[in-house]
Design an enzyme around this catalytic site. Structure first.
Site, short mmCIF file in Angstrom:
data_model
loop_
_atom_site.label_atom_id
_atom_site.label_comp_id
_atom_site.label_asym_id
_atom_site.label_seq_id
_atom_site.Cartn_x
_atom_site.Cartn_y
_atom_site.Cartn_z
N ASP A 69 0.84 -1.19 0.00
CA ASP A 69 0.00 0.00 0.00
C ASP A 69 0.88 1.25 0.00
O ASP A 69 1.98 1.26 0.58
CB ASP A 69 -0.90 0.03 1.24
N ARG A 70 0.38 2.30 -0.61
CA ARG A 70 1.15 3.52 -0.77
C ARG A 70 1.69 4.09 0.56
O ARG A 70 2.84 4.51 0.63
CB ARG A 70 0.31 4.58 -1.49
#
Length: 234
Positions: A69-70
């Site tokens: 995830d970012r």
């Protein structure tokens, strides 16, 4: 093992590199692959690094094996050859690659060590998953194992091993037991981290090299943050 730190304007941190694979310690905010934001993905930064380092003409091959995830940090593995990519994909599909995560939470779990089993359902409209205690429509079974490995002044460090790889799995499951990850506003933490990260780090990866006959264990240093560094001290 060829381990080094490569610094450029992108602060790319290379944890392992050979002719077949490259392992990066991802920073918070970096996206692994391109998306609708149009922001430059980590995969392109790594291609540029390889192109410059090895003076490669033309396009550089790079296969994305898995994602983070970012707002999370830690280990991201890429394939450098078309031979390595399907072998790595098979390793992950057959769960022969073991990923271990670290997460910082403010609330103490009821159990210091436990296995969490939920059914997660993703809502694409808000890019969020919801955890259920039993199977519901369009849900997928999610299993993780956690244990508290360090107690800090205001936080607890959890070590997490995943049995399944679901959308926002760790974030969703920890939030469901009242332990949202530090900085994770989306899953119920009360305030954001300064750099918009969440305190979830892909710490360790064990896997067999896709070409060489050797087992690799990669460890990613935590971000340069006082709280994270306190987690690394004995």
């Amino acid at each position: 093992m060829n381990s080094k730190i490569f610094s450029n304007k992108s602060n790319l941190q290379v944890l392992y590199e050979d002719n077949h694979i490259i392992v990066i310690n991802k920073r918070a905010g970096d996206i692994v692959q391109g998306d609708k934001t149009g922001d430059k993905p980590l995969s392109e930064v790594v291609k540029e690094y390889l192109k410059i380092k090895y003076n490669k003409p033309g396009n550089v091959y790079l296969g994305v094996v898995h994602r983070l995830d970012r707002p999370t940090t830690g280990i991201v593995l890429f394939a450098r050859t078309s031979k390595a990519l399907p072998r790595l994909n098979k390793l992950f599909a057959e769960k022969k690659a073991k990923k271990t995560y670290w997460a910082l939470v403010k609330n103490k779990p009821l159990k210091l060590e436990d296995t969490l089993i939920h059914w997660l359902r993703k809502n694409p409209k808000n890019n969020k998953s919801q955890a259920f205690n039993k199977e519901v429509n369009n849900s997928k079974k999610a299993i993780l194992h956690y244990k508290v490995i360090k107690t800090l002044e205001n936080f607890y460090l959890l070590e997490i091993d995943l049995e399944t790889g679901r959308h926002h799995q760790i974030r969703t499951q920890l939030a469901s037991i009242g332990c949202p990850i530090k900085g994770d506003l989306k899953y119920g933490y009360d305030r954001s981290n300064r750099d918009a990260s969440i305190s979830l780090h892909s710490r360790q990866l064990h896997f067999d090299h896709p070409v060489k006959n050797e087992h690799l264990e990669i460890i990613a240093p935590t971000p340069m943050d006082a709280l994270w560094k306190a987690c690394e001290t004995s």
